[in-house]
Write an enzyme that holds these catalytic residues in place. Structure first.
Site, PDB file in Angstrom:
ATOM      1  N   ARG A   9     -12.147 -82.439 -13.996  1.00 18.92           N
ATOM      2  CA  ARG A   9     -12.393 -81.265 -14.852  1.00 18.92           C
ATOM      3  C   ARG A   9     -13.156 -80.188 -14.075  1.00 18.92           C
ATOM      4  O   ARG A   9     -12.951 -78.990 -14.275  1.00 18.92           O
ATOM      5  CB  ARG A   9     -13.151 -81.653 -16.116  1.00 18.92           C
ATOM      6  N   SER A  35     -17.865 -77.637 -21.074  1.00 14.63           N
ATOM      7  CA  SER A  35     -17.402 -78.996 -20.806  1.00 14.63           C
ATOM      8  C   SER A  35     -16.083 -79.011 -20.043  1.00 14.63           C
ATOM      9  O   SER A  35     -15.878 -79.832 -19.150  1.00 14.63           O
ATOM     10  CB  SER A  35     -17.245 -79.774 -22.114  1.00 14.63           C
ATOM     11  N   GLU A  56      -7.855 -75.847 -32.563  1.00 14.00           N
ATOM     12  CA  GLU A  56      -6.959 -76.162 -31.452  1.00 14.00           C
ATOM     13  C   GLU A  56      -5.500 -75.817 -31.730  1.00 14.00           C
ATOM     14  O   GLU A  56      -4.782 -75.334 -30.845  1.00 14.00           O
ATOM     15  CB  GLU A  56      -7.089 -77.642 -31.085  1.00 14.00           C
ATOM     16  N   PHE A  81      -7.978 -83.597 -28.557  1.00 16.92           N
ATOM     17  CA  PHE A  81      -7.630 -82.494 -29.451  1.00 16.92           C
ATOM     18  C   PHE A  81      -6.369 -81.769 -28.991  1.00 16.92           C
ATOM     19  O   PHE A  81      -5.580 -81.310 -29.817  1.00 16.92           O
ATOM     20  CB  PHE A  81      -8.792 -81.510 -29.544  1.00 16.92           C
ATOM     21  N   HIS A 107     -11.525 -84.681 -20.350  1.00 14.32           N
ATOM     22  CA  HIS A 107     -12.157 -85.802 -21.052  1.00 14.32           C
ATOM     23  C   HIS A 107     -11.126 -86.809 -21.567  1.00 14.32           C
ATOM     24  O   HIS A 107     -11.234 -87.335 -22.673  1.00 14.32           O
ATOM     25  CB  HIS A 107     -13.033 -85.299 -22.208  1.00 14.32           C
ATOM     26  N   ASP A 115     -18.985 -90.923 -26.390  1.00 14.25           N
ATOM     27  CA  ASP A 115     -18.353 -90.213 -27.509  1.00 14.25           C
ATOM     28  C   ASP A 115     -17.491 -91.144 -28.358  1.00 14.25           C
ATOM     29  O   ASP A 115     -17.197 -90.835 -29.514  1.00 14.25           O
ATOM     30  CB  ASP A 115     -17.504 -89.047 -26.993  1.00 14.25           C
ATOM     31  N   ARG A 165     -13.590 -86.621 -17.335  1.00 17.78           N
ATOM     32  CA  ARG A 165     -14.987 -86.201 -17.401  1.00 17.78           C
ATOM     33  C   ARG A 165     -15.792 -86.772 -16.238  1.00 17.78           C
ATOM     34  O   ARG A 165     -16.695 -86.123 -15.707  1.00 17.78           O
ATOM     35  CB  ARG A 165     -15.600 -86.681 -18.720  1.00 17.78           C
TER      36      ARG A 165
END
Length: 315
Positions: A9, A35, A56, A81, A107, A115, A165
């Protein structure tokens, strides 16, 4: 000395900044720019960045519309998402008309960590590769990520870039690395079996091959960065020459890399095969390394899987 570690990322954000001088590039984000690292682009090119908020589906539809104005649009959010919440818009608004939208899905996988299951998408490859017109890329390191972003910019049509991530070792040398869409890369030679891997699991597959070599087992390791279109030739060649295929992915074993490889193998050169991935379960909250251990996504698990596969090959 241990390789430098960079999250894919991070490399994605850096690549958008590097190539952002192209006025055709527009970046959208769903309120996660820090992020997803698109904030690097935002800070330099604010006039071509739009924060769409936590919406989204609307972001994907907007990206589709902007792309029809001769723009290359990157739409970024967490993979959960991008592939899940916005699937209908990705399908109908982007893939159906084959528009020039690149989805930066960060992620991905279980290494999101704490998470938990709600954010740990292990179904996204299955969803995205099922869509006509979609190119699916899962880079193994920062160097490959930069090359993938460049290829996405240079190639018209929908792209899904699966990014992580967690920082991972840099495998490739940026000075001589050559990226070609739809072409796998043999990164370790061997004729006893073939380990085919993608994304974060590539460096672990390389480490596993070294452990196997210490035991006299020479494993060929192939990095499949482009899951769709997949490199049929390199897979068939490996099947014919090694007689056994082990796939490794940070994704469900259903519908991901393992399934894509199995489709090629069974239609062209059936051989002994085993898939390592998440075994039809949801993720859990925890430290990334602990989760990799729990779900059997370690170099030791790859070694065990390779030995099990070799046993079935000999029968």
């Amino acid at each position: 000395m241990e390789n430098k570690k960079i999250a894919t990322r991070e490399a994605y954000g850096s690549a958008l900044l590097e190539f952002g001088g192209d006025s055709k590039i527009v970046v959208l984000d769903a309120d996660l720019s820090k992020s997803t690292k698109t904030d690097l682009f935002k800070n330099k090119y604010p006039e071509r960045f739009i924060n769409m908020g936590i919406a989204e589906g609307n972001m994907m539809a907007t990206a589709a519309g902007i792309s029809t104005c001769n723009k290359t649009v990157f739409a970024s959010t967490f993979a959960m998402f991008a592939s899940g919440r916005a699937f209908e818009q990705v399908r109908n608004s982007i893939c159906y008309p084959a528009l020039n939208v690149k989805i930066g899905a960060t992620h991905a996988g279980i290494t999101v960590g704490e998470d938990g299951a709600s954010h740990q998408t292990i179904e996204d490859i299955a969803l995205m590769r099922a869509l006509p017109n979609m190119t699916v890329i899962s880079p193994a390191d920062a160097v490959e990520t930069r090359a993938a972003v460049k290829a996405a910019i240079e190639t018209k049509g929908p792209f899904y870039l699966r990014l992580g991530r967690l920082a991972c070792p840099v495998i490739f040398d940026e000075n001589d690395y050559k990226f070609e869409l739809g072409k796998g890369i043999e990164i370790a030679s061997g004729n006893d079996l073939t380990i085919i891997s993608t994304g974060y699991m590539v460096h672990l597959s390389l480490e596993a091959s070294k452990l196997l070599e210490n035991e006299g087992i020479k494993a060929r390791v192939i990095n499949i960065h482009t899951i769709k279109p997949i490199d049929r030739d390199i897979i068939v060649k490996a099947a014919k020459e090694t007689g056994a295929i082990l796939t490794v992915e940070e994704h469900s074993i259903i519908g991901g890399l393992g399934s894509a490889v199995a489709e090629v193998v069974v239609e062209n050169c059936p051989v002994a095969m085993k898939r390592i991935g998440v075994n039809d379960k949801f993720g859990k909250s925890g430290k990334p390394d602990a989760l990799l251990e729990k779900y059997g996504l370690t170099k030791e698990a790859i070694v065990s899987g390779a030995k099990e596969l070799l046993g079935s090959k000999k029968k």
